[in-house]
Design an enzyme around this catalytic site. Structure first.
Site, PDB file in Angstrom:
ATOM      1  N   HIS A   1       0.856  -1.192   0.000  1.00  0.00           N
ATOM      2  CA  HIS A   1       0.000   0.000   0.000  1.00  0.00           C
ATOM      3  C   HIS A   1       0.888   1.236   0.000  1.00  0.00           C
ATOM      4  CE1 HIS A   1       0.781  -0.776   4.255  1.00  0.00           C
ATOM      5  NE2 HIS A   1       0.352   0.428   4.582  1.00  0.00           N
TER       6      HIS A   1
ATOM      7  N   HIS B   1       1.378   3.888   2.047  1.00  0.00           N
ATOM      8  CA  HIS B   1       1.919   4.593   3.210  1.00  0.00           C
ATOM      9  C   HIS B   1       3.449   4.672   3.150  1.00  0.00           C
ATOM     10  CE1 HIS B   1      -1.832   4.077   5.979  1.00  0.00           C
ATOM     11  NE2 HIS B   1      -1.932   5.111   5.156  1.00  0.00           N
TER      12      HIS B   1
ATOM     13  N   ASP C   1       5.816   4.314   5.213  1.00  0.00           N
ATOM     14  CA  ASP C   1       6.632   3.268   5.832  1.00  0.00           C
ATOM     15  C   ASP C   1       6.516   1.927   5.093  1.00  0.00           C
ATOM     16  OD1 ASP C   1       3.989   2.953   6.759  1.00  0.00           O
ATOM     17  OD2 ASP C   1       4.632   2.053   8.650  1.00  0.00           O
ATOM     18  N   HIS C   2       5.949   1.978   3.891  1.00  0.00           N
ATOM     19  CA  HIS C   2       5.911   0.795   3.020  1.00  0.00           C
ATOM     20  C   HIS C   2       6.397   1.120   1.608  1.00  0.00           C
ATOM     21  CE1 HIS C   2       3.830  -1.885   5.886  1.00  0.00           C
ATOM     22  NE2 HIS C   2       3.447  -0.721   6.381  1.00  0.00           N
TER      23      HIS C   2
ATOM     24  N   HIS D   1      -7.478  -0.556   5.413  1.00  0.00           N
ATOM     25  CA  HIS D   1      -6.396   0.231   6.011  1.00  0.00           C
ATOM     26  C   HIS D   1      -6.078   1.408   5.096  1.00  0.00           C
ATOM     27  CE1 HIS D   1      -2.824   1.036   8.400  1.00  0.00           C
ATOM     28  NE2 HIS D   1      -2.101   1.045   7.291  1.00  0.00           N
TER      29      HIS D   1
ATOM     30  N   ASP E   1      -0.320  -4.053   5.948  1.00  0.00           N
ATOM     31  CA  ASP E   1      -0.963  -3.630   7.196  1.00  0.00           C
ATOM     32  C   ASP E   1      -2.425  -4.057   7.248  1.00  0.00           C
ATOM     33  OD1 ASP E   1       1.448  -2.501   7.802  1.00  0.00           O
ATOM     34  OD2 ASP E   1       0.724  -0.437   7.918  1.00  0.00           O
TER      35      ASP E   1
ATOM     36  N   HIS F   1       4.542  -5.559   9.769  1.00  0.00           N
ATOM     37  CA  HIS F   1       5.108  -5.095  11.036  1.00  0.00           C
ATOM     38  C   HIS F   1       5.177  -6.246  12.034  1.00  0.00           C
ATOM     39  CE1 HIS F   1       4.695  -0.643  10.389  1.00  0.00           C
ATOM     40  NE2 HIS F   1       3.705  -1.028   9.595  1.00  0.00           N
TER      41      HIS F   1
END
Length: 254
Positions: A61, A63, A65-66, A116, A137, A176
């Site tokens: 996705h 975001h 942090d991805h 998400h 996520d 995560h």
């Protein structure tokens, strides 16, 4: 199929990137390489040594942090980016249930799981009898992601219809390492044997990715047990979507 985990921001975001390679041809993909300082040395070592031939970047996705590492990774490895429509530098957004291959033997199926984020995609990998799903996520070990862009109905569909329909022996690789936090919440909801087993497992394993299966999740993940009377009692709801909504509210407040 060989899966190499790359922990990122350990102690902070506790993220995972993954390098998945075809054992025969060495063709490989890197999934969610969000932190280039931690990912690039691994890619360099494996490509320089001939262990892998990197063919694409995959994002679960958009975001940061991805998918936030895409720009820097592309400077070193100018490759296609497979991911949701909002991912940085995406070149291919696979349709739901569409497939592609890695090397000679790995078949990948893209599973759209909006909630998400609306561009969330999980990737189901099959190589002979080996099965793995990379869930970003959407699904964590013993938990699920926040409903930032979606609804309880969407998460129910993602977890209990789409991912829940995968073979029970499919190993789960989330975005995560959140298992200890998830089991801490689960114990507040139910103290049955499955959740006690998850608690013991989390205490004994610093890293839990790839060590549980979809079948395990159906047993101990409270978000995949919406019809369980114990879960319903803890939430004060009986209708599955209401149970899902209440569980997420409770987890957000935990």
């Amino acid at each position: 199929m060989h899966i190499h985990s790359i922990p990122m921001w350990t102690g902070k975001g506790n993220n995972y990137a993954y390098v998945v390679s075809d054992s025969k041809t060495k063709e490989a993909v890197v999934i969610d390489p969000a932190n280039p300082p931690e990912v690039l040395p691994v890619l360099k070592e494996q490509t320089d040594s001939g262990k892998i031939k990197l063919t694409s970047i995959i994002n679960t996705h958009h975001h940061h942090d991805h998918a936030g590492g895409n720009s820097e990774i592309l400077k070193h490895y100018p490759l296609p980016v497979i991911g949701g429509k909002d991912c940085a530098h995406v070149t291919n957004t696979p349709a739901h249930n569409s497939t592609f291959t890695i090397g000679d033997s790995i078949k990948v199926r893209a599973l759209h799981t909006p909630c998400h984020t609306q561009d969330s995609i999980c990737y189901f990998f099959e190589d002979g009898d080996e099965r793995a799903v990379f869930t970003g996520d959407t699904l964590f070990i013993g938990g699920c992601g926040r409903f930032f862009e979606g609804t309880p109905e969407e998460m129910d569909k993602a977890l209990n219809q789409i991912l829940g329909s995968l073979p029970d022996d499919t190993k789960v690789y989330p975005g995560h390492e959140y298992t200890k936090g998830n089991v801490k919440f689960a114990i507040q909801v139910s103290q049955d044997d499955a959740i006690k087993r998850l608690h013991k497992f989390a205490e004994e394993n610093k890293e839990t990715q790839g060590k549980t299966t979809i079948g395990d999740e159906k047993e101990f993940n409270v978000f995949m047990r919406l019809n369980d009377p114990t879960i319903q009692k803890a939430t004060g709801a009986s209708e599955p979507l209401q149970v899902m909504a209440k569980l997420r509210e409770m987890k957000n407040a935990a």
